[in-house]
Design an enzyme around this catalytic site. Structure first.
Site, PDB file in Angstrom:
ATOM      1  N   GLN A 204     -67.083 -16.205  14.242  1.00  0.00           N
ATOM      2  CA  GLN A 204     -66.997 -17.308  13.279  1.00  0.00           C
ATOM      3  C   GLN A 204     -68.241 -18.182  13.449  1.00  0.00           C
ATOM      4  O   GLN A 204     -68.314 -19.042  14.330  1.00  0.00           O
ATOM      5  CB  GLN A 204     -65.693 -18.096  13.509  1.00  0.00           C
ATOM      6  CG  GLN A 204     -65.435 -19.200  12.491  1.00  0.00           C
ATOM      7  CD  GLN A 204     -64.977 -18.663  11.134  1.00  0.00           C
ATOM      8  OE1 GLN A 204     -65.257 -17.533  10.770  1.00  0.00           O
ATOM      9  NE2 GLN A 204     -64.275 -19.482  10.385  1.00  0.00           N
ATOM     10  N   HIS A 241     -63.447 -14.417  13.936  1.00  0.00           N
ATOM     11  CA  HIS A 241     -64.039 -13.299  13.184  1.00  0.00           C
ATOM     12  C   HIS A 241     -64.445 -13.922  11.850  1.00  0.00           C
ATOM     13  O   HIS A 241     -63.595 -14.467  11.137  1.00  0.00           O
ATOM     14  CB  HIS A 241     -63.006 -12.181  12.984  1.00  0.00           C
ATOM     15  CG  HIS A 241     -63.567 -10.963  12.316  1.00  0.00           C
ATOM     16  ND1 HIS A 241     -62.824  -9.845  12.034  1.00  0.00           N
ATOM     17  CD2 HIS A 241     -64.818 -10.685  11.861  1.00  0.00           C
ATOM     18  CE1 HIS A 241     -63.584  -8.934  11.441  1.00  0.00           C
ATOM     19  NE2 HIS A 241     -64.798  -9.432  11.326  1.00  0.00           N
ATOM     20  N   LEU A 242     -65.728 -13.854  11.540  1.00  0.00           N
ATOM     21  CA  LEU A 242     -66.270 -14.625  10.417  1.00  0.00           C
ATOM     22  C   LEU A 242     -65.438 -14.492   9.139  1.00  0.00           C
ATOM     23  O   LEU A 242     -65.236 -13.388   8.623  1.00  0.00           O
ATOM     24  CB  LEU A 242     -67.720 -14.184  10.134  1.00  0.00           C
ATOM     25  CG  LEU A 242     -68.416 -14.954   9.002  1.00  0.00           C
ATOM     26  CD1 LEU A 242     -68.461 -16.449   9.281  1.00  0.00           C
ATOM     27  CD2 LEU A 242     -69.819 -14.408   8.771  1.00  0.00           C
ATOM     28  N   HIS A 243     -64.957 -15.616   8.652  1.00  0.00           N
ATOM     29  CA  HIS A 243     -64.162 -15.599   7.415  1.00  0.00           C
ATOM     30  C   HIS A 243     -64.188 -16.946   6.723  1.00  0.00           C
ATOM     31  O   HIS A 243     -64.325 -17.981   7.357  1.00  0.00           O
ATOM     32  CB  HIS A 243     -62.710 -15.208   7.707  1.00  0.00           C
ATOM     33  CG  HIS A 243     -61.962 -16.212   8.537  1.00  0.00           C
ATOM     34  ND1 HIS A 243     -62.174 -16.358   9.901  1.00  0.00           N
ATOM     35  CD2 HIS A 243     -61.025 -17.128   8.228  1.00  0.00           C
ATOM     36  CE1 HIS A 243     -61.382 -17.303  10.370  1.00  0.00           C
ATOM     37  NE2 HIS A 243     -60.680 -17.801   9.372  1.00  0.00           N
ATOM     38  N   PHE A 244     -64.061 -16.895   5.412  1.00  0.00           N
ATOM     39  CA  PHE A 244     -63.840 -18.071   4.585  1.00  0.00           C
ATOM     40  C   PHE A 244     -62.436 -17.937   4.011  1.00  0.00           C
ATOM     41  O   PHE A 244     -61.918 -16.838   3.884  1.00  0.00           O
ATOM     42  CB  PHE A 244     -64.851 -18.127   3.431  1.00  0.00           C
ATOM     43  CG  PHE A 244     -66.277 -18.285   3.880  1.00  0.00           C
ATOM     44  CD1 PHE A 244     -66.865 -19.548   3.894  1.00  0.00           C
ATOM     45  CD2 PHE A 244     -67.036 -17.189   4.293  1.00  0.00           C
ATOM     46  CE1 PHE A 244     -68.178 -19.700   4.307  1.00  0.00           C
ATOM     47  CE2 PHE A 244     -68.346 -17.346   4.713  1.00  0.00           C
ATOM     48  CZ  PHE A 244     -68.922 -18.601   4.717  1.00  0.00           C
TER      49      PHE A 244
END
Lengths: 450, 393
Positions: A204, A241-244
């Protein structure tokens, strides 16, 4: 010293198990049709390729764009249809449209929702809140573990410059597609997660390309009530964990109506303002000669914050026309025992939606007694102090004016350098920073561009 | 403009205020527009002469268009949000905002908008929007969008209204650099602007003049209007904000009220009317069974009857429908319950999909997915538009 808070994590996927269970399952076959190497071979998912228009904002062009009212845009319709399909297939933990919601009377129009089911059946878990950047940990839950049925579609920029849709596109593992998946614990209708380059397992952390993808999604959906949000670690992101996130709520958010005070306009045409008369201090970015200019400016500001270990939230509103950036310190205060118990009792985690004025309440009592004062006093705790906010602004302005001067490639290199040598990463530093404003290196001169 | 839309726009004024009203309205000296929230796209249905002169548009360029036609890059988004919210809540609003003329020049104006209510049912039938140009530039310490009655509550409000513009460039301790030059007319568009008391009075007087003309002419049609809500909207009536939200959904669907006898249609989309050939008033209030054709499978029809609607949810069934000209067509029907903000079922939505074979325009998506996207859009519209501050109900 390490700062931690205990909170009930949100279940975003039906395959998100308690940490213990997760470990117990490992070793055997998967058999749940996930996105990892065990199941991804031969998988097919819908693919939506959008046309990346780097709109030049000359006034006429924008006027023409404004005057044609498109029918429901394709992406909008695709997302709603796929989401409703998952509703009818029973993939959600509850029917969010059955959750009572209201606008709280008052000047600002805070929105309250009573959601008693969202946090059931989970144990409080410890979260480290003093590090905004933490390495990806494949042992913890991440989005490669969701079931393929939770993925609505793959989302990417079109190669030939035209909008394209393929109902059954093979998942191109080599090209690491970005995906839009449902959040099985939605806080409003259409609650989804945009996971850039999902198979790369990025932590993230904002980077320019990923942020542009999120902005593209807001522009492409073309619906002012479909907003995207981002929470950094330490600002109530629960999954590293990279998220929008994004959902539909056809009501103006209080933050969108808040008065603003213009600070400056950058060379690239991006106007930066400061929120006034709003409980959380923050910056508003709009305009820009191109979408990429706007995107890069905000990304650079975010990168600056995360490199300086300052937790923050981002709201992409109004079809990507306005972006709100809100540094915050609630989790840190909570870990240090500085938050009043009555606020903690509500168990409201002030992430991007709450800060924007959409309060999801877990207890009926809090919902019934919800008032503007209550909402305000919670958000006031989230905000940086005026002094600290100005220090943080100085850092941001230093970063974006520096990068704006550099040419594209150069800027990327500088950013990568900055990524390799983060200024402060240790928890102790973070605490010191808050109490020792002298550490801040920004100065007033850096704001002036000739 | 499409002929149907042109007809709707003519009727919008004539049916409510008689054929003579446009002339009387045109004689008013005020700069104003009237919009109709019940027509898809919430278009302008009347624009005064003074308004056209001020903006440089002709009547036919403005009628049928949404008022966002006049917005541009320097229009404050938070002010636009305030207006949207007022429309949603069916209340008056006053805000200073930058608009654009046809030639692209921006100008500051005081916008005052007021709903017009139908006396018989309390429904919003129109919005009147008065635009008073703000002459001369008055800064409010760089704070935008604290308008109208909120000014006094604003921390910075009022105190430095007469501040000289050049001073404001160095406000905030000299940190501000304003690179934007004033526009071609020398009027400064950057930053906020506040109307003075005279301009506010002009706007208020104009609104009340227009309302009295409208109310006078509504007597001749017997469909009275007033500036204040006299009645709460009756059962089966949709709020204007819901009408506006539903108007954006282009597919064929109807909303039905499950709490009224025979589950009557309370909303029919433009596409539905086009599909069946009926006009809106022929459809509203009727149970949609009347549309089913003689060849429909009786067992399916039986399920669709009001008593069985609930068991019909979430399935897709082929039914035969008959349009006004008695032609019949197969229709894939999907019915779903729609909940409002309290979480209770408020409506049933029936989404039609004319025949299964017309797949070409669906861009690779099945008819079922298109129908589900309508269900989703209706769910968002109904849930959101029923979220009104408790105090105003």
């Amino acid at each position: 010293m390490m700062l931690k808070i205990k909170r009930v994590p949100t279940v975003v996927s039906n395959f998100q198990k308690e940490e213990g269970e997760e470990a117990a399952r490992r070793g055997g076959g998967c058999g749940r049709n996930c996105l990892r190497s065990c199941c991804i071979q031969g998988a097919k998912l819908p693919l939506y390729a959008f046309k990346r228009v780097d709109k030049a904002v000359n006034e006429k062009g924008v006027l023409q764009h404004e005057t044609t009212q498109p029918p429901v845009a394709f992406l909008d319709s695709l997302l709603l249809g796929e989401w409703e399909d998952r509703v009818q297939r029973g993939l959600f933990r509850y029917d969010v449209t059955a959750c009572e919601t209201k606008v709280i009377p008052g000047r600002y129009g805070f929105i309250a929702q009573l959601n008693e089911g969202r946090h059931l059946k989970k144990r409080p878990t410890e979260f480290r809140v003093d590090k905004v950047l933490q390495p990806f940990d494949g042992n913890k839950f991440n989005f490669t573990k969701v079931g393929q049925e939770e993925v609505l579609f793959q989302f990417e920029a079109s190669e030939n410059g035209e909008v394209q849709f393929f109902p059954d596109a093979p998942v191109d593992v080599e090209n690491s597609p970005s995906m839009v998946a449902i959040n099985v614990s939605p806080i409003e209708y259409g609650h989804v997660l945009l996971i850039p380059r999902i198979l790369e397992c990025l932590p993230q952390r904002i980077d320019r390309e990923s942020f542009l993808l999120a902005l593209d999604m807001a522009v492409e959906a073309g619906n002012p009530y479909f907003r995207l949000g981002y929470n950094s670690l330490g600002a109530f992101a629960t999954i590293n964990h990279l998220h929008f996130q994004a959902y539909y709520l056809a009501v103006p958010f209080p933050i969108e109506k808040a008065p603003t005070k213009k600070i400056t306009t950058l060379d690239v045409g991006v106007q930066i303002s400061e929120l006034v008369n709003y409980p959380v201090r923050g910056l508003v970015f709009e305009g820009g000669n191109s979408l990429r200019d706007l995107s890069d400016t905000v990304s650079d500001a975010c990168i600056c914050l995360q490199n300086n270990n300052i937790p923050y939230n981002v709201l992409i509103a109004d079809c990507g026309k306005r972006i709100f950036l809100l540094p915050q310190c609630y989790a840190e205060k909570q870990a240090l025992g500085e938050v009043r118990p009555e606020l903690l009792d509500t168990q409201v985690n002030p992430a991007v939606w709450e800060i924007s004025g959409h309060m999801v309440l877990k207890r009926k009592k809090d919902y019934e007694e919800a008032s503007e004062e209550n909402a305000w006093s919670l958000l006031a705790e989230v905000s940086l102090s005026e002094e600290r906010f100005q220090e943080v602004n100085a850092l941001i302005f230093e970063a974006i004016s520096y990068n704006a001067d550099a040419s594209g490639d150069e800027a990327e290199n500088l950013l990568q350098d900055a990524d390799v040598k983060p200024k402060t990463h240790e928890g102790v530093d973070a605490i010191n920073q808050r109490s020792c404003p002298t550490m801040v290196t920004g100065n007033q001169e850096c704001l002036v561009q000739q | 403009m499409e002929p149907q839309l042109a007809a709707l726009i003519r009727q919008s004024i004539a049916d409510r205020y008689s054929l003579f009203a446009p002339e009387a309205l045109a004689d008013l000296p005020d700069t104003f527009t009237i919009t109709d929230p019940c027509i898809s796209g919430h278009p302008i249905v009347f624009a005064s002469r003074a308004f056209l002169k001020m903006t440089g548009y002709s009547t036919h360029e403005v009628l049928g268009r949404n008022a966002r036609l006049f917005q541009g890059p320097r229009t404050s988004r938070s002010s636009v949000m305030e207006i949207r919210e007022a429309i949603r809540e069916e209340r008056a609003v006053e805000v200073s905002i930058v608009n654009y003329r046809k030639d692209g020049t921006p100008f500051w104006m005081l916008f005052r908008m007021s709903p017009v209510f139908g006396k018989e049912d309390g429904r919003v039938v129109h919005f009147v929007g008065v635009q008073v140009p703000i002459l001369g530039r008055r800064r409010r310490s760089g704070v935008s969008s604290c308008d109208g009655d909120r000014v006094s509550e604003c921390v910075f409000g009022g105190s430095c209204r007469r501040e000289v513009c050049s001073d404001s460039l160095v406000e905030l301790g000299g940190r501000v650099l304003d690179l934007d030059s004033a526009d071609s007319q020398g009027l400064e568009i950057e930053g906020p602007c506040e109307a003075n008391d005279l301009e506010k009075r002009i706007a208020a007087t104009a609104v009340s003049n227009i309302l009295s003309v409208l109310s006078h002419y509504s007597e001749s049609t017997g469909r009275l209007v007033c500036g204040n809500r006299c009645n709460l909207p009756g059962p089966g009536l949709l709020t204007s904000s819901l009408n506006i939200s539903l108007g954006r959904i282009k597919q064929s669907f109807v909303l039905m009220d499950p709490y009224l006898p025979d589950v009557p249609i309370v909303y029919a989309s433009d596409a539905f009317l086009k599909l069946t050939g009926y006009s809106r008033h022929e459809v509203l209030g009727r149970t949609w069974i009347f549309l089913s054709g003689p060849d429909s499978d009786p067992s399916v029809l039986h399920q669709v009857s009001p008593f069985r609607l609930y068991s019909f949810f979430s399935s897709f069934d082929l039914v035969m429908m008959t349009s006004k000209d008695s032609s019949s067509f197969w229709n894939l029907l999907h019915i779903s319950p729609i909940r409002n903000a309290t979480g209770k079922i408020a409506y049933l939505v029936g989404v039609q999909n004319e025949e299964l074979c017309k797949n070409q325009d669906r861009q690779g998506r099945t008819p079922e997915m298109w129908q589900l996207s309508v269900v989703g859009a209706v769910k968002v519209a109904v849930r959101s538009s029923s979220m009104v501050a408790c105090s105003s109900k």
